[in-house]
Scaffold this motif. Structure first.
Motif, PDB file in Angstrom:
ATOM      1  N   LEU A  13       0.992  -1.256  -0.102  1.00 11.97           N
ATOM      2  CA  LEU A  13       0.219   0.183  -0.012  1.00 11.97           C
ATOM      3  C   LEU A  13       0.564   0.626  -0.471  1.00 11.97           C
ATOM      4  CD1 LEU A  13      -2.984  -1.350   2.790  1.00 11.97           C
ATOM      5  CD2 LEU A  13      -3.158  -0.776  -0.426  1.00 11.97           C
ATOM      6  N   ALA A  14       1.671   1.531   1.209  1.00 16.81           N
ATOM      7  CA  ALA A  14       2.608   2.138   0.761  1.00 16.81           C
ATOM      8  C   ALA A  14       3.593   3.138  -0.722  1.00 16.81           C
ATOM      9  CB  ALA A  14       4.121   1.773   1.836  1.00 16.81           C
ATOM     10  N   ALA A  15       3.865   1.401  -1.055  1.00 17.25           N
ATOM     11  CA  ALA A  15       4.083   1.632  -2.566  1.00 17.25           C
ATOM     12  C   ALA A  15       3.291   2.279  -3.319  1.00 17.25           C
ATOM     13  CB  ALA A  15       5.238  -0.078  -3.604  1.00 17.25           C
ATOM     14  N   GLY A  16       2.672   1.847  -3.461  1.00 19.75           N
ATOM     15  CA  GLY A  16       0.954   2.354  -4.314  1.00 19.75           C
ATOM     16  C   GLY A  16       1.110   3.413  -3.829  1.00 19.75           C
ATOM     17  N   LEU A  17       0.921   4.080  -2.792  1.00 15.57           N
ATOM     18  CA  LEU A  17       0.824   5.741  -2.071  1.00 15.57           C
ATOM     19  C   LEU A  17       2.173   6.301  -3.450  1.00 15.57           C
ATOM     20  CD1 LEU A  17      -0.368   6.097   0.985  1.00 15.57           C
ATOM     21  CD2 LEU A  17      -1.439   6.595  -1.142  1.00 15.57           C
ATOM     22  N   VAL A  18       3.277   6.230  -3.536  1.00 21.15           N
ATOM     23  CA  VAL A  18       4.495   6.578  -4.049  1.00 21.15           C
ATOM     24  C   VAL A  18       4.289   5.772  -5.177  1.00 21.15           C
ATOM     25  CG1 VAL A  18       7.136   5.721  -4.135  1.00 21.15           C
ATOM     26  CG2 VAL A  18       6.252   5.538  -1.726  1.00 21.15           C
ATOM     27  N   MET A  19       4.190   5.584  -5.596  1.00 26.91           N
ATOM     28  CA  MET A  19       3.881   5.564  -7.376  1.00 26.91           C
ATOM     29  C   MET A  19       2.755   6.271  -7.830  1.00 26.91           C
ATOM     30  SD  MET A  19       5.364   2.916  -8.451  1.00 26.91           S
ATOM     31  CE  MET A  19       4.667   2.663 -10.212  1.00 26.91           C
ATOM     32  N   GLY A  20       1.726   6.461  -6.737  1.00 30.03           N
ATOM     33  CA  GLY A  20       0.097   7.307  -7.041  1.00 30.03           C
ATOM     34  C   GLY A  20       0.844   8.627  -7.272  1.00 30.03           C
ATOM     35  N   PHE A  21       1.026   9.348  -6.052  1.00 32.21           N
ATOM     36  CA  PHE A  21       1.649  10.482  -5.952  1.00 32.21           C
ATOM     37  C   PHE A  21       2.737  10.919  -5.688  1.00 32.21           C
ATOM     38  CE2 PHE A  21      -1.835   9.768  -3.216  1.00 32.21           C
ATOM     39  CZ  PHE A  21      -2.308  11.267  -3.529  1.00 32.21           C
ATOM     40  N   GLY A  22       4.301   9.862  -5.866  1.00 33.89           N
ATOM     41  CA  GLY A  22       5.341  10.497  -6.941  1.00 33.89           C
ATOM     42  C   GLY A  22       5.922  10.169  -8.150  1.00 33.89           C
ATOM     43  N   VAL A  23       5.612   9.105  -8.449  1.00 35.77           N
ATOM     44  CA  VAL A  23       6.218   8.003  -9.729  1.00 35.77           C
ATOM     45  C   VAL A  23       5.587   8.603 -11.024  1.00 35.77           C
ATOM     46  CG1 VAL A  23       6.655   6.848 -11.045  1.00 35.77           C
ATOM     47  CG2 VAL A  23       7.310   6.989  -7.922  1.00 35.77           C
ATOM     48  N   ALA A  24       3.125   8.077 -10.839  1.00 38.92           N
ATOM     49  CA  ALA A  24       2.935   8.778 -11.942  1.00 38.92           C
ATOM     50  C   ALA A  24       3.006  10.326 -11.812  1.00 38.92           C
ATOM     51  CB  ALA A  24       1.530   8.290 -11.536  1.00 38.92           C
ATOM     52  N   PRO A  25       2.721  10.849 -13.556  1.00 39.58           N
ATOM     53  CA  PRO A  25       2.787  12.421 -13.344  1.00 39.58           C
ATOM     54  C   PRO A  25       1.728  12.928 -13.070  1.00 39.58           C
ATOM     55  CG  PRO A  25       2.756  10.831 -15.125  1.00 39.58           C
ATOM     56  CD  PRO A  25       3.196   9.481 -14.569  1.00 39.58           C
ATOM     57  N   ARG A  26       1.641  13.884 -13.066  1.00 37.84           N
ATOM     58  CA  ARG A  26      -0.014  14.678 -13.090  1.00 37.84           C
ATOM     59  C   ARG A  26      -0.090  14.605 -15.251  1.00 37.84           C
ATOM     60  NH1 ARG A  26      -1.725  19.513 -15.065  1.00 37.84           N
ATOM     61  NH2 ARG A  26      -3.064  21.072 -13.148  1.00 37.84           N
ATOM     62  N   GLU A  27      -1.751  13.976 -14.920  1.00 33.30           N
ATOM     63  CA  GLU A  27      -2.956  13.945 -16.334  1.00 33.30           C
ATOM     64  C   GLU A  27      -3.024  15.351 -16.808  1.00 33.30           C
ATOM     65  OE1 GLU A  27      -5.769  12.956 -18.945  1.00 33.30           O
ATOM     66  OE2 GLU A  27      -5.945  13.591 -17.490  1.00 33.30           O
ATOM     67  N   LEU A 186      -0.944  -0.808 -11.576  1.00 34.00           N
ATOM     68  CA  LEU A 186      -1.134  -2.803 -11.410  1.00 34.00           C
ATOM     69  C   LEU A 186      -0.777  -2.462  -9.985  1.00 34.00           C
ATOM     70  CD1 LEU A 186       0.542  -3.883 -14.557  1.00 34.00           C
ATOM     71  CD2 LEU A 186      -2.258  -3.611 -13.495  1.00 34.00           C
ATOM     72  N   VAL A 187       0.893  -1.280  -9.177  1.00 33.63           N
ATOM     73  CA  VAL A 187       1.244  -1.452  -8.182  1.00 33.63           C
ATOM     74  C   VAL A 187      -0.266  -1.826  -7.285  1.00 33.63           C
ATOM     75  CG1 VAL A 187       2.711  -0.202  -6.394  1.00 33.63           C
ATOM     76  CG2 VAL A 187       2.992  -0.706  -8.314  1.00 33.63           C
ATOM     77  N   ASN A 188      -1.022  -0.451  -7.380  1.00 32.72           N
ATOM     78  CA  ASN A 188      -1.679  -0.313  -6.565  1.00 32.72           C
ATOM     79  C   ASN A 188      -3.084  -1.782  -6.734  1.00 32.72           C
ATOM     80  OD1 ASN A 188      -2.588   1.652  -4.804  1.00 32.72           O
ATOM     81  ND2 ASN A 188      -1.857   2.884  -7.136  1.00 32.72           N
ATOM     82  N   PHE A 189      -3.358  -2.367  -7.475  1.00 28.67           N
ATOM     83  CA  PHE A 189      -4.019  -3.289  -7.989  1.00 28.67           C
ATOM     84  C   PHE A 189      -3.539  -4.616  -7.296  1.00 28.67           C
ATOM     85  CE2 PHE A 189      -5.667  -2.020 -12.442  1.00 28.67           C
ATOM     86  CZ  PHE A 189      -7.077  -2.259 -12.110  1.00 28.67           C
ATOM     87  N   VAL A 190      -1.962  -4.158  -7.249  1.00 28.44           N
ATOM     88  CA  VAL A 190      -1.363  -5.536  -6.236  1.00 28.44           C
ATOM     89  C   VAL A 190      -1.655  -5.229  -5.021  1.00 28.44           C
ATOM     90  CG1 VAL A 190       0.585  -6.827  -5.333  1.00 28.44           C
ATOM     91  CG2 VAL A 190       0.094  -6.375  -8.089  1.00 28.44           C
ATOM     92  N   ALA A 191      -1.368  -4.089  -4.775  1.00 24.10           N
ATOM     93  CA  ALA A 191      -1.453  -4.025  -3.431  1.00 24.10           C
ATOM     94  C   ALA A 191      -3.378  -4.037  -2.781  1.00 24.10           C
ATOM     95  CB  ALA A 191      -1.474  -2.378  -2.898  1.00 24.10           C
ATOM     96  N   PHE A 192      -4.126  -3.610  -3.128  1.00 26.04           N
ATOM     97  CA  PHE A 192      -5.121  -3.711  -2.264  1.00 26.04           C
ATOM     98  C   PHE A 192      -6.238  -5.342  -2.441  1.00 26.04           C
ATOM     99  CE2 PHE A 192      -7.846  -0.070  -2.563  1.00 26.04           C
ATOM    100  CZ  PHE A 192      -6.918   1.209  -2.689  1.00 26.04           C
ATOM    101  N   SER A 193      -5.377  -5.824  -3.878  1.00 20.79           N
ATOM    102  CA  SER A 193      -5.056  -7.498  -4.060  1.00 20.79           C
ATOM    103  C   SER A 193      -4.938  -8.656  -2.769  1.00 20.79           C
ATOM    104  CB  SER A 193      -4.717  -8.256  -4.935  1.00 20.79           C
ATOM    105  OG  SER A 193      -5.469  -7.272  -6.147  1.00 20.79           O
ATOM    106  N   LEU A 194      -4.153  -7.711  -2.103  1.00 20.41           N
ATOM    107  CA  LEU A 194      -3.326  -7.986  -0.904  1.00 20.41           C
ATOM    108  C   LEU A 194      -4.274  -8.353  -0.160  1.00 20.41           C
ATOM    109  CD1 LEU A 194       0.148  -7.427  -1.379  1.00 20.41           C
ATOM    110  CD2 LEU A 194      -0.433  -9.783  -0.993  1.00 20.41           C
ATOM    111  N   LEU A 195      -4.764  -6.253   0.534  1.00 21.15           N
ATOM    112  CA  LEU A 195      -5.027  -6.266   1.102  1.00 21.15           C
ATOM    113  C   LEU A 195      -7.153  -6.677   1.328  1.00 21.15           C
ATOM    114  CD1 LEU A 195      -5.456  -4.165   3.571  1.00 21.15           C
ATOM    115  CD2 LEU A 195      -6.839  -2.539   1.617  1.00 21.15           C
TER     116      LEU A 195
END
Lengths: 215, 59
Positions: A13-27, A186-195
């Motif tokens: 979930l932490a990785a998902g937040l990093v990907m969503g807010f830190g890595v993915a660009p502003r749309e 995809l990182v968030n898909f994995v995180a939510f599936s694990l949750l």
């Protein structure tokens, strides 16, 4: 084992937040509000997964009368309702700045609300019937019938004219999204599936102990 | 288009609250069941009475 899954889930979930807010660009079109997608889309994925598990476990229960299958269906439905509620709420929050409205009786929004109410009814039905075996049997039938709504929800954006956009990822053919956005999703898909796995495992354990305590 | 960070925060905040509340409920129920199991296994007096002796005399 459940604790290990919990730890891995937290890290994912932490990785998902990093990907969503830190890595993915502003749309480019929607701006930063599009980052709600990394929460909204994995939530609906988990809801689909949860209700598919309810369908499989309900069939297994009716075929073999295995209590473990009934417990899995119960736990999965509960978690599915939780994530469907989150999908509706986050979609509404995303809809206000992008569509200009919190809610509209669009085919996708309406069908997902029906899905939510059906599985809420499933949980209420379980709670209402005192005879466990009978309650499990009725719930299994409802768990199978309610699953017919899942394809209706998913394909509603193709079958009717809707305000909601068609799927960007869970569709046939080549994707149109940039790779980095797909990776974050995809990182968030994995995180939510694990949750989902963590919640269901914990809930199944509780249901088993509740049944043992009732004996 | 404006960024609408307030909406982003609201969505993530709501999700965090809901998921945390469900997790806390699971943990609390777990503890409740553990406590109930412990009290069944070890009675407070240390000398469990027979079913017959534990019945109310009027019955």
């Amino acid at each position: 084992m459940v604790r290990v899954v919990g730890g891995v889930t937290l890290a994912a979930l932490a990785a998902g937040l990093v990907m969503g807010f830190g890595v993915a660009p502003r749309e480019a079109t929607q701006g930063n509000v599009q980052r709600i997608m990394y929460l909204h889309v994995p939530s609906v994925w988990v809801a689909y997964l949860a209700f598919a598990v309810v369908l499989a476990a309900s069939i297994a229960y009716l075929a073999r009368r295995a209590e473990a299958a009934d417990r899995l269906a119960h736990a999965s439905a509960e978690v599915g309702v939780l994530f469907t509620g989150l999908t509706i709420a986050t979609g509404s929050i995303w809809g206000k700045p992008t569509w200009g409205t919190w809610w509209t009786w669009d085919a996708r929004l309406t069908s997902v609300s029906i899905l939510f109410v059906m599985y809420l009814g499933y949980l209420l039905l379980r709670g209402m019937i005192e005879d466990r075996e009978r309650g499990a049997r009725y719930a299994a039938v409802l768990g199978i019938v309610a699953a017919f709504n899942i394809p209706l929800v998913h394909f509603s954006v193709y079958w009717w004219r809707t305000l909601h956009q068609p799927p960007s990822l869970m569709k046939p053919g080549p994707g149109t999204m940039p790779g980095i956005i797909v990776a974050a999703l995809l990182v968030n898909f994995v995180a939510f599936s694990l949750l989902y796995v963590y919640f269901v495992a914990k809930r199944v354990g509780l249901l088993r102990r509740e049944a043992e305590a009732a004996l | 288009m404006a960024d609408h960070w307030g909406f982003v925060l609201a969505a993530y905040g709501l999700a965090a609250v809901v998921l945390l509340a469900y997790w806390r409920w699971l943990v609390a129920r777990d503890r409740e069941l553990q406590g109930a199991a412990r009290s069944r296994v070890a009675p407070v007096s240390g000398h469990p009475r027979s079913e017959h002796a534990s019945r109310h005399p009027v019955q």
